[in-house]
Design an enzyme around this catalytic site. Structure first.
Site, PDB file in Angstrom:
ATOM      1  N   ASP A  40      13.398 -18.844 -17.731  1.00 29.99           N
ATOM      2  CA  ASP A  40      12.534 -17.816 -17.152  1.00 29.99           C
ATOM      3  C   ASP A  40      13.330 -16.775 -16.367  1.00 29.99           C
ATOM      4  O   ASP A  40      14.524 -16.930 -16.130  1.00 29.99           O
ATOM      5  CB  ASP A  40      11.473 -18.474 -16.239  1.00 29.99           C
ATOM      6  CG  ASP A  40      12.043 -19.584 -15.362  1.00 29.99           C
ATOM      7  OD1 ASP A  40      13.271 -19.615 -15.163  1.00 29.99           O
ATOM      8  OD2 ASP A  40      11.268 -20.414 -14.872  1.00 29.99           O
ATOM      9  N   ASN A  55       4.205 -27.890  -6.982  1.00 26.78           N
ATOM     10  CA  ASN A  55       2.855 -27.927  -7.563  1.00 26.78           C
ATOM     11  C   ASN A  55       2.863 -28.411  -9.015  1.00 26.78           C
ATOM     12  O   ASN A  55       1.878 -28.295  -9.721  1.00 26.78           O
ATOM     13  CB  ASN A  55       2.206 -26.533  -7.473  1.00 26.78           C
ATOM     14  CG  ASN A  55       2.975 -25.491  -8.294  1.00 26.78           C
ATOM     15  OD1 ASN A  55       3.990 -25.795  -8.920  1.00 26.78           O
ATOM     16  ND2 ASN A  55       2.485 -24.253  -8.296  1.00 26.78           N
ATOM     17  N   HIS A  82       4.773 -27.212 -11.466  1.00 26.65           N
ATOM     18  CA  HIS A  82       5.110 -26.249 -12.522  1.00 26.65           C
ATOM     19  C   HIS A  82       6.439 -26.616 -13.177  1.00 26.65           C
ATOM     20  O   HIS A  82       7.319 -27.200 -12.551  1.00 26.65           O
ATOM     21  CB  HIS A  82       5.072 -24.796 -12.021  1.00 26.65           C
ATOM     22  CG  HIS A  82       6.198 -24.361 -11.139  1.00 26.65           C
ATOM     23  ND1 HIS A  82       6.034 -23.437 -10.127  1.00 26.65           N
ATOM     24  CD2 HIS A  82       7.518 -24.688 -11.095  1.00 26.65           C
ATOM     25  CE1 HIS A  82       7.199 -23.231  -9.532  1.00 26.65           C
ATOM     26  NE2 HIS A  82       8.111 -23.975 -10.105  1.00 26.65           N
TER      27      HIS A  82
HETATM   28  C1  F6R Z   1      13.661 -22.242 -12.620  1.00 26.78           C
HETATM   29  C2  F6R Z   1      12.365 -22.820 -12.941  1.00 26.78           C
HETATM   30  C3  F6R Z   1      11.505 -23.443 -11.915  1.00 26.78           C
HETATM   31  C4  F6R Z   1      12.263 -24.367 -10.955  1.00 26.78           C
HETATM   32  C5  F6R Z   1      11.319 -24.960  -9.926  1.00 26.78           C
HETATM   33  C6  F6R Z   1      12.054 -25.815  -8.911  1.00 26.78           C
HETATM   34  O1  F6R Z   1      14.278 -21.706 -13.763  1.00 26.78           O
HETATM   35  O2  F6R Z   1      11.982 -22.760 -14.061  1.00 26.78           O
HETATM   36  O3  F6R Z   1      10.490 -24.189 -12.544  1.00 26.78           O
HETATM   37  O4  F6R Z   1      12.880 -25.388 -11.682  1.00 26.78           O
HETATM   38  O5  F6R Z   1      10.633 -23.940  -9.261  1.00 26.78           O
HETATM   39  O6  F6R Z   1      12.872 -24.972  -8.146  1.00 26.78           O
HETATM   40  P1  F6R Z   1      13.936 -25.570  -7.123  1.00 26.78           P
HETATM   41  O7  F6R Z   1      14.991 -26.222  -7.972  1.00 26.78           O
HETATM   42  O8  F6R Z   1      14.471 -24.378  -6.404  1.00 26.78           O
HETATM   43  O9  F6R Z   1      13.219 -26.549  -6.273  1.00 26.78           O
END
Ligand code: F6R
Length: 241
Positions: free
Chosen positions: A67, A136, A138
């Site tokens: 992304d 959450n 995602h």
């Molecule tokens: C990043 C992505 C997000 C992160 C998620 C966790 O490319 O796709 O889904 O993996 O937001 O972020 P961190 O690792 O900063 O806790």
């Protein structure tokens, strides 16, 4: 889902790096799906070390990222292309033309998604896809919703994600509200998915995955139960709190 519990962040990063190192040694032209965020930074450090100290060769490896924020150029140090160059690509012998992060320059967002979907189709099934997880649930920027996208799309970030990600920006208002993100079908098009999670803030999400016994688009990571080869690598804090 296979689960590997590690004592801390370093061990989690090393475990993930071992799997990727083995993959690249066995198949030098591997296709890797990569993630950004704070979670995989340690993994990328380990891969750089493998390259510098043991000659791990990335010259034939191709990468695709999950992304990118909409509207941040490649020179913006909060853009994911900048992150990938800074944390990995600039320190290993990967060819720039073999690295792919979705582009979204705001002028024609539909075209941006079409281009990335074509790229994913052309590049084919990834050998490994690395994923982090949002508090959450995602994965990539597929936020909890009644419907999830199959292919790369422009998505609205939730208030919660904007709040969580504001830690990287000077102020909350600077966090982009939209992103371009691979969809679920794209994420699933990988032979193996490595899901990484560390720290207390991820405990609730990990607990839902391991003990929830459900799939629900309002908790996107739960859909990973439907993929045949997911390895969850967690540290003790994310596992036990
Ligand atoms: C990043 C992505 C997000 C992160 C998620 C966790 O490319 O796709 O889904 O993996 O937001 O972020 P961190 O690792 O900063 O806790």
């Amino acid at each position: 889902m296979k689960t590997i519990i590690c004592k801390d962040y370093d061990e989690m990063s090393k475990k993930a790096a071992e799997i990727i190192t083995k993959q690249v040694k066995e198949k030098p032209d591997s296709v890797l799906g990569l993630a950004t965020g704070s979670t995989p930074i340690g993994l990328y450090k380990c891969l750089i070390k493998e390259h510098k100290e043991n000659g791990l060769d990335f010259s034939k490896v191709k990468t695709v990222n999950l992304d990118e924020y909409v509207g941040l150029g490649e020179k913006d140090d909060q853009s994911y292309i900048y992150f990938m160059r800074d944390n990995l690509f600039n320190h290993i012998n990967i060819k720039k033309e073999n690295t792919h992060v979705p582009e979204s320059n705001k002028e024609d967002l539909k075209l941006d998604t079409e281009k990335y979907n074509k790229l994913l189709d052309d590049i084919g099934t990834r050998d490994i896809q690395v994923l982090g997880i949002g508090v959450n649930g995602h994965i990539a920027f597929n936020e909890p919703d009644d419907k999830l996208n199959l292919r790369t799309s422009i998505v609205d970030l939730t208030e919660e994600t904007i709040e969580v990600n504001s830690r990287f920006f000077e102020k909350k208002e600077d966090v982009p509200t939209k992103a371009i993100s691979m969809g679920l079908e794209d994420i699933f098009d990988a032979k193996c998915i490595i899901l990484l999670a560390n720290g207390k803030s991820k405990k609730e999400a990990i607990d839902k995955i391991l003990n929830g016994k459900f799939v629900d688009t309002n908790f996107p990571a739960s859909l990973l139960h439907l993929h045949p080869n997911v390895v969850l690598i967690v540290d003790e804090e994310a596992y036990n709190g």
